[in-house]
Design an enzyme around this catalytic site. Sequence first.
Site, short mmCIF file in Angstrom:
data_model
loop_
_atom_site.label_atom_id
_atom_site.label_comp_id
_atom_site.label_asym_id
_atom_site.label_seq_id
_atom_site.Cartn_x
_atom_site.Cartn_y
_atom_site.Cartn_z
N HIS A 154 -4.78 -5.69 -1.62
CA HIS A 154 -5.49 -5.60 -0.34
C HIS A 154 -6.46 -6.78 -0.22
O HIS A 154 -7.67 -6.62 -0.18
CB HIS A 154 -6.22 -4.26 -0.25
CG HIS A 154 -5.27 -3.10 -0.11
ND1 HIS A 154 -4.46 -2.67 -1.15
CD2 HIS A 154 -5.01 -2.28 0.93
CE1 HIS A 154 -3.75 -1.63 -0.73
NE2 HIS A 154 -4.06 -1.38 0.52
N SER A 168 0.84 -1.19 0.00
CA SER A 168 0.00 0.00 0.00
C SER A 168 0.88 1.25 0.00
O SER A 168 1.69 1.44 -0.91
CB SER A 168 -0.95 -0.05 1.20
OG SER A 168 -1.97 0.91 1.10
N GLU A 177 -1.57 -2.87 -8.13
CA GLU A 177 -2.79 -3.22 -7.41
C GLU A 177 -3.37 -1.95 -6.83
O GLU A 177 -2.68 -0.93 -6.76
CB GLU A 177 -2.49 -4.24 -6.29
CG GLU A 177 -1.49 -3.77 -5.24
CD GLU A 177 -2.08 -2.89 -4.15
OE1 GLU A 177 -3.31 -2.96 -3.91
OE2 GLU A 177 -1.32 -2.12 -3.53
#
Length: 320
Positions: free
Chosen positions: A276, A104, A205
């Site tokens: 995630h 992230s 992502e």
Amino acid sequence: MTKHIYIYSPASAVRDKAAFRRGVARLEGLGHEVEIDEAALSVHQRFAGDDTTRLAAIARAAASHADVALISRGGYGLTRILDALPYNALTKAIERGTEFVGLSDFTALQNALLAKTGAVTWAGPAVGEDFGAETGADDIMEACFDDLLSGQGEGTGWRMPMRDAELKVRAIHDATLWGGNLCVLASLLGTPHFPSVDKGVLFIEDVNEHPYRVERMLDQLRLAGVLGRQRAIVFGQFTGVRKVPGYDRGFGLTTVIDRLRSLLKVPVLAGLPFGHVPTKVLLPVGAKVELAVDGRDVFMVWGHRHASGHQHAAHTPHAH
């Protein structure tokens, strides 16, 4: 196999302290020595302490001599302090054997470090959302993490969606693996913290981003010439998408991928089990990889990143 794991918070404040405690307990239950940074649960506005506090935590992680420096969570905060990161200390820590793992917002540190020094870090789990998951830690994620700790991990594999069964992709050799969270990566474009990777394998992502926003960020990278210089673009998991009923009229992530394929000569692969999501593999950001496609099955190999003579089969979750 007891390992020293250092837990620190370089970005957002830990809000779910129960998940944090579960994650620490899980790692200790696996037999590891867990050291928690003194500022891991600090709070300043939305951050885990102010910028100075988080920079000091990163420096302590680099000085910890731990086997793994693991983030408590992602969120937001690292792009604020990229100019001040202790790049030399981080690189020396990695050379000594500390593996830095996260995802992230951690994408910012990983790619800045790659751009500055070429050091390899690992895209992988966080303490709270992964080891501290309320339903329990994912078996494949834990197995991949264990491979990292034991020095036995040498690659990964996955199955692409059925719609991609007819893709023809030539084998790729000696390509740098890089990328991570798409939103964070796009925010680095045009800065000294964006890696200049040619003929690499770019994986991406994201979470809570509408497909049109994903497409816009990809277009930014494409129009800047980044995507066309790669050997492959690999889509991980894009989750938390809220479509607008009656408005998108069929526009979705598959639309984005199909359009990208029509605009690039570079192969665009899908289904990588990373993002995630509970089931995530660990990926060496900055390492050289080999990639091969056989029907829907994709195999990506990076060999041993440690001085270990053992061979170990890659974990190959089937991501749809």
